[in-house]
Design a protein around this motif. Structure first.
Motif, PDB file in Angstrom:
ATOM      1  N   ARG A  29       0.827  -1.214   0.000  1.00  0.00           N
ATOM      2  CA  ARG A  29       0.000   0.000   0.000  1.00  0.00           C
ATOM      3  C   ARG A  29       0.859   1.260   0.000  1.00  0.00           C
ATOM      4  NH1 ARG A  29      -5.691  -0.566  -0.766  1.00  0.00           N
ATOM      5  NH2 ARG A  29      -6.121  -2.758  -0.318  1.00  0.00           N
ATOM      6  N   ILE A  30       0.317   2.303  -0.592  1.00  0.00           N
ATOM      7  CA  ILE A  30       0.893   3.632  -0.501  1.00  0.00           C
ATOM      8  C   ILE A  30       0.509   4.207   0.865  1.00  0.00           C
ATOM      9  CG2 ILE A  30       0.848   5.978  -1.455  1.00  0.00           C
ATOM     10  CD1 ILE A  30       0.093   4.637  -4.169  1.00  0.00           C
ATOM     11  N   VAL A  31       1.475   4.727   1.592  1.00  0.00           N
ATOM     12  CA  VAL A  31       1.175   5.263   2.924  1.00  0.00           C
ATOM     13  C   VAL A  31       1.347   6.777   2.996  1.00  0.00           C
ATOM     14  CG1 VAL A  31       1.670   3.101   4.119  1.00  0.00           C
ATOM     15  CG2 VAL A  31       3.521   4.747   3.750  1.00  0.00           C
ATOM     16  N   ALA A  32       2.043   7.375   2.032  1.00  0.00           N
ATOM     17  CA  ALA A  32       2.205   8.831   2.045  1.00  0.00           C
ATOM     18  C   ALA A  32       2.529   9.320   0.643  1.00  0.00           C
ATOM     19  CB  ALA A  32       3.311   9.259   3.006  1.00  0.00           C
ATOM     20  N   VAL A  33       1.958  10.481   0.299  1.00  0.00           N
ATOM     21  CA  VAL A  33       2.231  11.155  -0.966  1.00  0.00           C
ATOM     22  C   VAL A  33       2.208  12.651  -0.673  1.00  0.00           C
ATOM     23  CG1 VAL A  33       1.488  11.548  -3.356  1.00  0.00           C
ATOM     24  CG2 VAL A  33       1.001   9.349  -2.269  1.00  0.00           C
ATOM     25  N   GLY A  34       3.220  13.376  -1.121  1.00  0.00           N
ATOM     26  CA  GLY A  34       3.190  14.808  -0.860  1.00  0.00           C
ATOM     27  C   GLY A  34       4.332  15.546  -1.513  1.00  0.00           C
ATOM     28  N   ALA A 189     -11.334  -9.781  -2.997  1.00  0.00           N
ATOM     29  CA  ALA A 189     -10.698  -8.989  -1.941  1.00  0.00           C
ATOM     30  C   ALA A 189     -10.166  -7.665  -2.502  1.00  0.00           C
ATOM     31  CB  ALA A 189      -9.551  -9.776  -1.318  1.00  0.00           C
ATOM     32  N   PRO A 190     -10.104  -6.616  -1.671  1.00  0.00           N
ATOM     33  CA  PRO A 190      -9.637  -5.305  -2.161  1.00  0.00           C
ATOM     34  C   PRO A 190      -8.247  -5.326  -2.778  1.00  0.00           C
ATOM     35  CG  PRO A 190     -10.690  -5.074  -0.019  1.00  0.00           C
ATOM     36  CD  PRO A 190     -10.566  -6.545  -0.274  1.00  0.00           C
ATOM     37  N   ASP A 191      -7.352  -6.179  -2.277  1.00  0.00           N
ATOM     38  CA  ASP A 191      -6.000  -6.231  -2.832  1.00  0.00           C
ATOM     39  C   ASP A 191      -5.814  -7.420  -3.783  1.00  0.00           C
ATOM     40  OD1 ASP A 191      -6.113  -8.223  -0.950  1.00  0.00           O
ATOM     41  OD2 ASP A 191      -4.227  -7.692   0.055  1.00  0.00           O
ATOM     42  N   SER A 192      -6.901  -7.904  -4.338  1.00  0.00           N
ATOM     43  CA  SER A 192      -6.875  -9.071  -5.212  1.00  0.00           C
ATOM     44  C   SER A 192      -5.900  -8.901  -6.371  1.00  0.00           C
ATOM     45  CB  SER A 192      -8.287  -9.324  -5.766  1.00  0.00           C
ATOM     46  OG  SER A 192      -8.249 -10.332  -6.760  1.00  0.00           O
ATOM     47  N   MET A 193      -5.172  -9.958  -6.671  1.00  0.00           N
ATOM     48  CA  MET A 193      -4.322 -10.012  -7.858  1.00  0.00           C
ATOM     49  C   MET A 193      -5.009 -10.732  -9.015  1.00  0.00           C
ATOM     50  SD  MET A 193      -1.357  -8.502  -7.298  1.00  0.00           S
ATOM     51  CE  MET A 193      -0.233  -9.213  -8.499  1.00  0.00           C
ATOM     52  N   LEU A 362     -13.363   0.875 -15.114  1.00  0.00           N
ATOM     53  CA  LEU A 362     -13.969  -0.173 -15.936  1.00  0.00           C
ATOM     54  C   LEU A 362     -13.883  -1.533 -15.264  1.00  0.00           C
ATOM     55  CD1 LEU A 362     -12.972   0.458 -19.671  1.00  0.00           C
ATOM     56  CD2 LEU A 362     -14.857   1.411 -18.362  1.00  0.00           C
ATOM     57  N   LEU A 363     -12.780  -1.778 -14.566  1.00  0.00           N
ATOM     58  CA  LEU A 363     -12.576  -3.086 -13.944  1.00  0.00           C
ATOM     59  C   LEU A 363     -13.105  -3.166 -12.520  1.00  0.00           C
ATOM     60  CD1 LEU A 363      -8.994  -4.020 -15.188  1.00  0.00           C
ATOM     61  CD2 LEU A 363     -11.204  -4.334 -16.312  1.00  0.00           C
ATOM     62  N   GLY A 364     -13.755  -2.094 -12.059  1.00  0.00           N
ATOM     63  CA  GLY A 364     -14.307  -2.102 -10.713  1.00  0.00           C
ATOM     64  C   GLY A 364     -13.264  -1.991  -9.633  1.00  0.00           C
ATOM     65  N   ARG A 365     -12.125  -1.324  -9.928  1.00  0.00           N
ATOM     66  CA  ARG A 365     -11.021  -1.255  -8.977  1.00  0.00           C
ATOM     67  C   ARG A 365     -10.674   0.187  -8.592  1.00  0.00           C
ATOM     68  NH1 ARG A 365      -8.163  -6.183  -8.725  1.00  0.00           N
ATOM     69  NH2 ARG A 365      -7.507  -5.328  -6.711  1.00  0.00           N
ATOM     70  N   LEU A 369      -7.139   1.313  -7.023  1.00  0.00           N
ATOM     71  CA  LEU A 369      -6.173   1.517  -8.092  1.00  0.00           C
ATOM     72  C   LEU A 369      -6.465   2.818  -8.835  1.00  0.00           C
ATOM     73  CD1 LEU A 369      -6.179  -2.073  -9.665  1.00  0.00           C
ATOM     74  CD2 LEU A 369      -4.500  -1.155  -8.062  1.00  0.00           C
ATOM     75  N   GLY A 370      -5.518   3.239  -9.668  1.00  0.00           N
ATOM     76  CA  GLY A 370      -5.759   4.337 -10.600  1.00  0.00           C
ATOM     77  C   GLY A 370      -5.259   5.691 -10.167  1.00  0.00           C
ATOM     78  N   SER A 371      -4.858   5.853  -8.901  1.00  0.00           N
ATOM     79  CA  SER A 371      -4.326   7.131  -8.424  1.00  0.00           C
ATOM     80  C   SER A 371      -3.298   6.867  -7.329  1.00  0.00           C
ATOM     81  CB  SER A 371      -5.442   8.039  -7.905  1.00  0.00           C
ATOM     82  OG  SER A 371      -6.101   7.463  -6.799  1.00  0.00           O
ATOM     83  N   LEU A 372      -2.490   7.872  -7.061  1.00  0.00           N
ATOM     84  CA  LEU A 372      -1.470   7.782  -6.008  1.00  0.00           C
ATOM     85  C   LEU A 372      -1.990   8.508  -4.786  1.00  0.00           C
ATOM     86  CD1 LEU A 372       1.698   8.529  -8.178  1.00  0.00           C
ATOM     87  CD2 LEU A 372       0.730   6.295  -7.573  1.00  0.00           C
ATOM     88  N   GLU A 373      -2.579   7.740  -3.851  1.00  0.00           N
ATOM     89  CA  GLU A 373      -3.161   8.296  -2.634  1.00  0.00           C
ATOM     90  C   GLU A 373      -2.873   7.351  -1.470  1.00  0.00           C
ATOM     91  OE1 GLU A 373      -7.250  10.010  -3.073  1.00  0.00           O
ATOM     92  OE2 GLU A 373      -7.219   8.845  -4.944  1.00  0.00           O
ATOM     93  N   PRO A 374      -2.679   7.881  -0.287  1.00  0.00           N
ATOM     94  CA  PRO A 374      -2.484   7.009   0.871  1.00  0.00           C
ATOM     95  C   PRO A 374      -3.645   6.025   1.020  1.00  0.00           C
ATOM     96  CG  PRO A 374      -1.925   9.251   1.459  1.00  0.00           C
ATOM     97  CD  PRO A 374      -2.537   9.305   0.086  1.00  0.00           C
ATOM     98  N   GLY A 375      -3.311   4.766   1.223  1.00  0.00           N
ATOM     99  CA  GLY A 375      -4.321   3.726   1.363  1.00  0.00           C
ATOM    100  C   GLY A 375      -4.557   2.931   0.098  1.00  0.00           C
ATOM    101  N   LYS A 376      -4.144   3.488  -1.053  1.00  0.00           N
ATOM    102  CA  LYS A 376      -4.342   2.747  -2.295  1.00  0.00           C
ATOM    103  C   LYS A 376      -3.194   1.757  -2.501  1.00  0.00           C
ATOM    104  CE  LYS A 376      -7.660   5.186  -5.049  1.00  0.00           C
ATOM    105  NZ  LYS A 376      -8.051   5.479  -6.443  1.00  0.00           N
TER     106      LYS A 376
END
Length: 448
Positions: A29-34, A189-193, A362-365, A369-376
């Motif tokens: 997971r991303i934990v910080a962006v700034g 699951a949210p982190d599904s591969m 489109l993939l329901g994620r 996914l799709g952005s750089l944010e804490p928690g993603k």
């Protein structure tokens, strides 16, 4: 823990913030962006991102991985002629050739910034083995997040379709196999591969009964729906002649619109249909290179987006886009949109958004996914712009989209490095090249 320092960060967050700063990853997971430097973190691996651009990993929303071993054939044909030429070749694919093809195509996608792939596999020759398992194994070994769409065809030549009868399946057999694939492989699951979609091939290779029952199955199982639609004028003419309606009218009558549905191509929609797609939040996978290669037309991406239609990018099958490069789709999407609708029709940031957030939607994620944010999830690409082709371009997004594809300094998928210093860390591309060449030779020689 990993820290990227000093890079230009395109967050794609709700405020669409961009700055020179840092991204911190812990686990998957991303934990910080700034902006600016990250706080000192003991034991962290620090990557110098000076002169680089970090973006969310690209999401490929439409592909046919098996075609990597059948590139360079029927290079001057339209879609129907191309399919007629290639179906006899594809009728010979098996578990081993699909595995090799999938590894080759996925490796190329990784080297071009892709972290999540949706593959539409619809050719299942009898006796070919477990083809879905072959590509799932390949994706796990390359290390990409994978959304295979279990495709199908039940309208062969004897029933007026294009595919040879040897590669079509019985409807009940298809539905049973699709249901079994979901039960075996799909991970919500949210982190599904790994997630499965349901994907009958196209109106001219699938019966209406299969389309309707596939939609029912997918919704009962809670998975998404995908098919080709409105790709060529030939398809429109066929639907009018066969069903007395347009491809979208036909699909909608079978339950194929809604936020859980995305169509590949979507070139030949009129104004009313675009409004319908927007109202139902039905998505479109835009495949500009393949569409141009086959002379199919140019999707109305600006109009689709303005109507609220979710739009992502796809490379399509390698037999109609030999490059298989997702980063190139951004440039081609931009140039084709402007060539047909003027310079204001699509911006460089619009195309980046389609490749990231649009594809995730489109993939329901889009929650993960799709952005750089804490928690993603830590799926990201670090592009090296310290190169001759990119020197002197002040806007890093413009450098990525409009110049030649830059090398990757780093590609993370689920927090794991898949590409470092523009080199794959998971598979050997030289060995793959040899294997791909051998498989293509074997498949095409058997036809002569």
């Amino acid at each position: 823990m990993l820290v990227i320092e000093g890079a230009y960060v395109a967050t794609l967050d709700p405020a669409r913030r961009e700055f020179v700063g840092h991204v911190v990853v812990e686990g998957n997971r991303i934990v910080a962006v700034g902006p600016g430097s990250a706080p000192a973190l003991e034991g962290a691996r620090v990557v110098d991102g000076s002169g680089c651009l970090v973006t969310p990993g690209f999401v490929n929303t439409h592909q046919h991985l098996y075609q990597w071993v059948t590139r360079g054939l029927a290079v001057d044909d339209t879609l129907f002629g191309w399919l007629t030429t290639l179906y006899p070749v594809w009728a010979r694919i098996d578990e081993e050739s699909v595995y090799v093809a999938a590894q080759g195509a996925l490796a190329q996608l990784a080297l071009t910034g892709c972290t999540t792939v949706s593959d539409h596999h619809y050719v299942f020759p009898r006796g070919g083995g477990d083809l879905l398992a072959a590509e799932i194994t390949a994706a796990a070994e390359v290390g990409l997040r994978f959304h295979p769409a279990r495709g199908s065809m039940d309208r062969g030549q004897k029933d007026g379709g294009l595919p040879p009868d040897s590669v079509v399946e019985d409807r009940d057999e298809i539905l049973a196999a699709t249901s079994a694939a979901i039960d075996r492989w799909h991970d919500p699951a949210p982190d599904s591969m790994l997630r499965i979609a349901v994907a009958p091939c196209s109106p001219f290779s699938v019966t209406g009964e299969l389309m309707r029952e596939s939609a029912v199955l997918a919704r009962r199982k809670g998975v998404r729906l995908h098919t080709h639609l409105a790709e060529t004028t030939d398809e429109t003419a066929w639907c009018q002649e066969t069903h007395g309606c347009t491809p979208l009218e036909y699909a909608a009558s079978l339950g194929w619109t809604g936020p859980d549905v995305w169509f590949a191509h979507g070139i030949h929609f009129d104004d009313t249909e675009i409004k319908q797609l927007g109202a139902t939040r039905t998505g479109v996978a835009h495949c500009p290179s393949s569409n141009a290669r086959l002379g199919a037309g140019i999707a109305r991406t600006a109009d689709l987006r303005a109507a609220g239609v979710p739009v992502g990018l796809g490379v399509d099958g390698a037999a109609s886009n030999e490059a298989g490069s997702l980063v190139e789709e951004l440039r081609h999407a931009l140039l084709l949109a402007r060539a047909s609708n003027g310079p204001q029709s699509l911006t460089v940031r619009d195309t980046l958004e389609m490749a990231t957030l649009g594809g995730a939607h489109l993939l329901g994620r889009s929650e993960d996914l799709g952005s750089l944010e804490p928690g993603k999830l830590a799926d990201l690409a670090l592009w090296n712009l310290n190169t001759f082709p990119h020197a002197g371009i002040p806007d890093p997004i413009a450098a990525l989209v409009l110049s030649t594809p830059p090398p990757l300094a780093l590609l993370l998928v689920n927090g794991n490095p898949v590409v470092q210093d523009n080199t794959l860390t998971t598979v050997d591309p030289e060995l793959l090249a040899t294997q791909v060449g051998a498989k293509q030779q074997a498949l095409t020689q058997e036809l002569s």
